[in-house]
Design an enzyme around this catalytic site. Structure first.
Site, mmCIF file in Angstrom:
data_model
loop_
_atom_site.group_PDB
_atom_site.id
_atom_site.type_symbol
_atom_site.label_atom_id
_atom_site.label_comp_id
_atom_site.label_asym_id
_atom_site.label_seq_id
_atom_site.Cartn_x
_atom_site.Cartn_y
_atom_site.Cartn_z
ATOM 1 N N ASN A 17 3.295 2.837 1.410
ATOM 2 C CA ASN A 17 2.729 2.113 0.097
ATOM 3 C C ASN A 17 2.718 3.189 -0.875
ATOM 4 O O ASN A 17 1.659 4.219 -0.685
ATOM 5 C CB ASN A 17 1.244 1.653 0.584
ATOM 6 N N HIS A 70 4.173 -5.974 -4.607
ATOM 7 C CA HIS A 70 3.591 -4.619 -4.369
ATOM 8 C C HIS A 70 3.779 -4.371 -2.747
ATOM 9 O O HIS A 70 3.448 -4.874 -1.869
ATOM 10 C CB HIS A 70 2.351 -4.560 -4.814
ATOM 11 N N CYS A 79 -3.142 0.181 -7.111
ATOM 12 C CA CYS A 79 -1.950 -0.594 -6.645
ATOM 13 C C CYS A 79 -1.466 -1.683 -7.619
ATOM 14 O O CYS A 79 -0.603 -2.149 -7.961
ATOM 15 C CB CYS A 79 -2.316 -1.404 -5.081
#
Ligand code: UT7
Length: 336
Positions: free
Chosen positions: A293, A263, A115
């Protein structure tokens, strides 16, 4: 000394929309739970069986970013590719992009920071530009998660969250007095296994026995494992720390920020951080509702959409911050 600015941004997501209702047909979940806990309404997945890879998505995003910058593949002198879902165990996606785009025999490097991958890659590009080594670096974040998610009830806490997509930027050298002001990168390997895919890896060996014996590798090792609560708690602490560090290093305050692009891990994490920093809604960009995501791709996709929506203009102070597996986290602060 040279400064580094972003001269082009682009993104690409697969056309196939997978709603929460679609997932509820595959596993014991529901739209209400997913929206309430994550904010996600739908995500994109490649067509089943299509074998489209993260390189394929990344190449399209890269072409869009090159177009946006008014540059060609020949102008690029280095490639950084952030992904946790590469086409091959090795070589990395960077060289596949070099081949696909027909770039010169430039360096190409993969970044494996999940991530936080895009923030790590962007920070690396910044340092390369400032060292004088390169003039135009292509930075890509791209993922195909959907090929490797456990779509049974057991995998539901992970599988509802992740989506496929790609984003890219061109980082260029400039003598102008603007660009990337501060970056920070962090890790805490103590929690490496709290969010991980453990196989394939040398820890398990890679012998005929592993391949033959279906019981030697468990589902938890093949599919992503995530201790969701643990990740959540660390994320909401590390996000503000990293943001404040970047602001401090640049001599700026939260009030100076024009746009925060977190993010896209979970809308609840973004909202928590927004409240902690006391940022108004118009200064935070979220699109997790549409894409879920997308790990290394989430910030460049959001950046690309924010720019297309006219939310970023020259001189704006833009903060990008990520947290994820490793644990790893970090920020990039830009005077656009
Ligand atoms: O990008 C960085 C990486 N990832 C993250 O940042 C994610 C961080 N963590 C999270 O976003 C949240 O922890 C999740 C959204 C993953 C989970 O939310 P939670 O509030 O932490 O839920 P939980 O794991 O504590 O589970 C609560 C309940 C459980 O049922 P019981 O034991 O209370 O009966 C789960 O089994 O919700 C159940 N559950 C689900 N129910 C319906 C877990 N997943 C699902 C699901 N649908 N998909």
């Amino acid at each position: 000394m040279m400064n580094s600015i972003i001269t082009g941004v682009g993104h690409y997501v697969p056309e196939r929309v997978v709603t929460n209702f679609d997932l509820a047909e595959l596993m014991d979940t529901n739209d209400e739970w997913i929206q309430e806990r994550t904010g996600i309404v739908e995500r994109r997945h490649i067509e089943t069986g299509s074998k489209i890879t993260s390189t394929d998505l990344g190449v399209i995003a890269a072409k869009n970013a090159l177009n946006d910058a008014g540059l060609t593949a020949q102008d690029i002198d280095f490639i950084l590719f952030a992904t946790l879902s590469p086409d091959y165990y090795f070589p990395g996606n960077g060289v596949l992009v070099q081949r696909e785009l027909g770039c010169k025999n430039i360096g190409a490097m993969d970044i494996r920071n999940q991530c936080s991958g895009f923030v790590y890659a962007l920070s690396t590009a910044d340092k390369f530009i400032k060292s004088g080594a390169y003039k135009n670096i292509l930075v890509i974040g791209a993922e195909v998660h959907s090929f490797g998610l456990d779509m049974s009830d057991e995998g539901r806490n992970v599988s509802v969250i992740f989506g496929d997509g790609a984003g890219a930027v061109i980082v260029s050298a400039t003598e102008e007095n603007r660009g990337i002001l501060a970056t920070n990168l962090h890790s805490e390997g103590e929690y490496a296994e709290e969010l991980a895919v453990l196989f394939p890896g040398t820890k398990h060996g890679w012998s005929d026995e592993v391949l033959k014996d279906e019981h030697s590798i468990t589902k938890n090792e093949i599919y992503p494992f995530m201790n969701g609560n643990h990740v959540f708690k660390h994320a909401v602490t590390r996000f503000p720390e990293s943001i404040k560090e970047a602001l401090n290093d640049a001599g700026k305050t939260v009030e100076d920020l024009d746009l925060f692009i977190p993010h896209q891990a979970n809308l609840r994490i973004s909202q928590f951080v927004q409240r902690q920093l006391n940022l108004p809604d118009e200064k935070v960009f979220n699109n997790i509702q549409k894409y879920g995501n997308t790990t290394a791709a989430s910030i460049p996709i959001a950046l690309s959409e924010a720019k297309a929506a006219g939310k970023i203009k020259q001189g704006d102070l833009v903060m990008m911050t990520a947290f994820g597996a490793g644990f790893t986290w970090g920020s990039v602060l830009i005077n656009w």
